[in-house]
Design a protein around this motif. Structure first.
Motif, mmCIF file in Angstrom:
data_model
loop_
_atom_site.group_PDB
_atom_site.id
_atom_site.type_symbol
_atom_site.label_atom_id
_atom_site.label_comp_id
_atom_site.label_asym_id
_atom_site.label_seq_id
_atom_site.Cartn_x
_atom_site.Cartn_y
_atom_site.Cartn_z
ATOM 1 N N ARG A 189 -39.034 -52.822 -48.042
ATOM 2 C CA ARG A 189 -38.162 -53.989 -47.863
ATOM 3 C C ARG A 189 -37.396 -53.952 -46.554
ATOM 4 N NH1 ARG A 189 -33.244 -52.941 -52.126
ATOM 5 N NH2 ARG A 189 -32.534 -51.072 -51.110
ATOM 6 N N TRP A 190 -36.999 -52.774 -46.082
ATOM 7 C CA TRP A 190 -36.279 -52.708 -44.808
ATOM 8 C C TRP A 190 -37.227 -52.959 -43.636
ATOM 9 C CZ3 TRP A 190 -31.476 -53.576 -45.174
ATOM 10 C CH2 TRP A 190 -30.742 -53.110 -46.252
ATOM 11 N N GLU A 191 -38.471 -52.519 -43.755
ATOM 12 C CA GLU A 191 -39.460 -52.813 -42.712
ATOM 13 C C GLU A 191 -39.698 -54.320 -42.614
ATOM 14 O OE1 GLU A 191 -42.797 -49.619 -42.209
ATOM 15 O OE2 GLU A 191 -42.381 -49.868 -44.346
ATOM 16 N N LYS A 192 -39.829 -54.962 -43.770
ATOM 17 C CA LYS A 192 -40.005 -56.419 -43.775
ATOM 18 C C LYS A 192 -38.780 -57.105 -43.206
ATOM 19 C CE LYS A 192 -42.930 -56.537 -47.880
ATOM 20 N NZ LYS A 192 -42.960 -56.913 -49.307
ATOM 21 N N ALA B 132 -25.500 -56.188 -33.087
ATOM 22 C CA ALA B 132 -26.154 -54.968 -32.605
ATOM 23 C C ALA B 132 -25.984 -53.835 -33.613
ATOM 24 C CB ALA B 132 -25.585 -54.571 -31.245
ATOM 25 N N ALA B 133 -24.790 -53.699 -34.181
ATOM 26 C CA ALA B 133 -24.557 -52.654 -35.179
ATOM 27 C C ALA B 133 -25.406 -52.911 -36.424
ATOM 28 C CB ALA B 133 -23.078 -52.599 -35.542
ATOM 29 N N PHE B 134 -25.464 -54.149 -36.870
ATOM 30 C CA PHE B 134 -26.262 -54.500 -38.040
ATOM 31 C C PHE B 134 -27.748 -54.230 -37.786
ATOM 32 C CE2 PHE B 134 -28.659 -57.678 -40.488
ATOM 33 C CZ PHE B 134 -28.286 -57.291 -41.765
ATOM 34 N N THR B 135 -28.243 -54.608 -36.617
ATOM 35 C CA THR B 135 -29.641 -54.379 -36.271
ATOM 36 C C THR B 135 -29.946 -52.889 -36.197
ATOM 37 O OG1 THR B 135 -29.692 -56.452 -35.048
ATOM 38 C CG2 THR B 135 -31.430 -54.881 -34.564
ATOM 39 N N LEU B 136 -29.036 -52.109 -35.649
ATOM 40 C CA LEU B 136 -29.227 -50.659 -35.564
ATOM 41 C C LEU B 136 -29.323 -50.027 -36.952
ATOM 42 C CD1 LEU B 136 -29.414 -48.286 -33.584
ATOM 43 C CD2 LEU B 136 -26.956 -48.024 -33.829
ATOM 44 N N ARG C 188 -32.698 -48.205 -38.444
ATOM 45 C CA ARG C 188 -32.725 -46.819 -38.939
ATOM 46 C C ARG C 188 -33.285 -46.741 -40.351
ATOM 47 N NH1 ARG C 188 -29.696 -42.464 -36.537
ATOM 48 N NH2 ARG C 188 -28.906 -43.173 -34.539
ATOM 49 N N LEU C 189 -32.865 -47.660 -41.208
ATOM 50 C CA LEU C 189 -33.387 -47.686 -42.575
ATOM 51 C C LEU C 189 -34.887 -47.977 -42.576
ATOM 52 C CD1 LEU C 189 -30.489 -49.628 -44.326
ATOM 53 C CD2 LEU C 189 -31.076 -47.215 -44.641
ATOM 54 N N ALA C 190 -35.318 -48.886 -41.718
ATOM 55 C CA ALA C 190 -36.736 -49.230 -41.638
ATOM 56 C C ALA C 190 -37.553 -48.062 -41.091
ATOM 57 C CB ALA C 190 -36.939 -50.465 -40.771
ATOM 58 N N THR C 191 -37.005 -47.322 -40.140
ATOM 59 C CA THR C 191 -37.722 -46.185 -39.566
ATOM 60 C C THR C 191 -37.953 -45.098 -40.608
ATOM 61 O OG1 THR C 191 -36.819 -46.639 -37.379
ATOM 62 C CG2 THR C 191 -37.650 -44.417 -37.763
ATOM 63 N N ARG D 13 -40.564 -46.324 -42.979
ATOM 64 C CA ARG D 13 -41.894 -46.328 -42.346
ATOM 65 C C ARG D 13 -42.487 -44.921 -42.331
ATOM 66 N NH1 ARG D 13 -44.471 -45.648 -37.452
ATOM 67 N NH2 ARG D 13 -46.093 -47.177 -37.036
ATOM 68 N N GLU D 14 -41.671 -43.922 -41.987
ATOM 69 C CA GLU D 14 -42.162 -42.544 -41.958
ATOM 70 C C GLU D 14 -42.625 -42.089 -43.345
ATOM 71 O OE1 GLU D 14 -38.916 -40.371 -40.264
ATOM 72 O OE2 GLU D 14 -39.348 -41.084 -38.234
ATOM 73 N N ALA D 15 -41.864 -42.447 -44.373
ATOM 74 C CA ALA D 15 -42.258 -42.091 -45.744
ATOM 75 C C ALA D 15 -43.557 -42.795 -46.126
ATOM 76 C CB ALA D 15 -41.145 -42.456 -46.716
ATOM 77 N N ARG D 16 -43.703 -44.057 -45.726
ATOM 78 C CA ARG D 16 -44.928 -44.813 -46.033
ATOM 79 C C ARG D 16 -46.132 -44.190 -45.336
ATOM 80 N NH1 ARG D 16 -47.410 -48.698 -43.157
ATOM 81 N NH2 ARG D 16 -45.614 -49.000 -41.814
ATOM 82 N N LEU D 17 -45.971 -43.811 -44.068
ATOM 83 C CA LEU D 17 -47.078 -43.204 -43.328
ATOM 84 C C LEU D 17 -47.472 -41.849 -43.918
ATOM 85 C CD1 LEU D 17 -46.212 -44.153 -39.639
ATOM 86 C CD2 LEU D 17 -47.933 -45.177 -41.137
ATOM 87 N N LEU D 18 -46.504 -41.069 -44.387
ATOM 88 C CA LEU D 18 -46.823 -39.791 -45.033
ATOM 89 C C LEU D 18 -47.570 -40.005 -46.347
ATOM 90 C CD1 LEU D 18 -43.686 -37.567 -44.384
ATOM 91 C CD2 LEU D 18 -45.994 -37.285 -43.476
ATOM 92 N N ARG D 19 -47.184 -41.038 -47.109
ATOM 93 C CA ARG D 19 -47.930 -41.368 -48.332
ATOM 94 C C ARG D 19 -49.364 -41.730 -47.996
ATOM 95 N NH1 ARG D 19 -43.399 -44.382 -49.710
ATOM 96 N NH2 ARG D 19 -44.490 -46.312 -49.200
ATOM 97 N N ASP D 20 -49.540 -42.484 -46.912
ATOM 98 C CA ASP D 20 -50.895 -42.864 -46.504
ATOM 99 C C ASP D 20 -51.712 -41.645 -46.085
ATOM 100 O OD1 ASP D 20 -50.593 -45.527 -47.089
ATOM 101 O OD2 ASP D 20 -50.221 -46.153 -45.021
ATOM 102 N N VAL D 21 -51.094 -40.705 -45.373
ATOM 103 C CA VAL D 21 -51.816 -39.496 -44.950
ATOM 104 C C VAL D 21 -52.260 -38.708 -46.174
ATOM 105 C CG1 VAL D 21 -51.531 -37.253 -43.821
ATOM 106 C CG2 VAL D 21 -50.804 -39.326 -42.658
ATOM 107 N N GLU D 22 -51.430 -38.645 -47.200
ATOM 108 C CA GLU D 22 -51.813 -37.951 -48.427
ATOM 109 C C GLU D 22 -53.021 -38.620 -49.088
ATOM 110 O OE1 GLU D 22 -48.257 -38.005 -50.746
ATOM 111 O OE2 GLU D 22 -47.301 -36.441 -49.540
ATOM 112 N N ARG D 23 -53.186 -39.910 -48.872
ATOM 113 C CA ARG D 23 -54.326 -40.649 -49.418
ATOM 114 C C ARG D 23 -55.522 -40.647 -48.458
ATOM 115 N NH1 ARG D 23 -52.053 -46.058 -49.684
ATOM 116 N NH2 ARG D 23 -54.084 -46.689 -50.421
#
Length: 184
Positions: free
Chosen positions: A13-16, A54-58, A62-65, A68-78
């Motif tokens: 949801r944060w990536e979206k 700017a603070a809100f976007t930052l 950070r939440l999206a990053t 995203r890293e957790a999603r990419l690690l799940r994909d690597v496991e698959r």
């Protein structure tokens, strides 16, 4: 039957929110600025609005990053990696000599590569994987390669192939080839 790859994990949801935020941030900034213009004045309201946005976007970035890293690690496991490939022995200046971004499924000694932007497009399959080691990054890093990516040279049944991906992707490739740890 055409080759297919596993679908990647869906965006969080944060990536979206980050990818869709540009229009509502602009709209929100104009609205907040117009509300604050009367009590603060023109320039202070613009400065305060920019600082808050700017603070809100930052925070959202950070939440999206982390998501995203957790999603990419799940994909690597698959067995899925986000990567870019190119054919090093192609004619210089040809499309095959350029980096092509996409998703790759690494499984049972094969790589199935699907270019970005073609969810139902042509999937290229490479087998008989042999490692030629890691390569040094070129002096001028191509725009298609992300900052933390490294390049692995791999021999396949269709000729030599260079695969650029993150550390987790290199580990997955090393499990299906005998990827050496040092640069060539």
């Amino acid at each position: 039957m055409a080759a297919e790859i596993t679908k990647p994990s869906p965006l969080g949801r944060w990536e979206k929110a980050l990818t869709r935020s540009y229009w509502w941030i602009l709209f929100g900034g104009i609205l907040v600025s117009s509300i604050l213009r009367e009590p603060l004045g023109f320039w202070p309201s613009i400065a305060l609005t920019i600082a808050v946005l700017a603070a809100f976007t930052l925070v959202v970035a950070r939440l999206a990053t982390s998501e995203r890293e957790a999603r990419l690690l799940r994909d690597v496991e698959r067995g899925l990696i986000e990567c870019a490939i190119r054919y090093p022995k192609a004619l210089p200046g040809s499309l095959s000599s350029r980096w092509e971004q996409g998703l790759a499924e690494v499984n049972n000694g094969t790589i199935k590569f699907q270019p970005l932007g073609s969810p139902t497009g042509h999937v290229r399959e490479f087998s008989e994987l042999t490692s030629h080691g890691l390569l040094d990054l070129p002096p001028k890093k191509p725009a298609e390669l992300k900052r933390s990516w490294k390049i692995a040279a791999i021999g396949t049944d269709k000729g030599d192939l260079e695969v650029a991906t993150a550390e987790a992707g290199l580990t997955l490739l090393a499990d299906h080839t005998d990827l050496n740890a040092g640069p060539k």
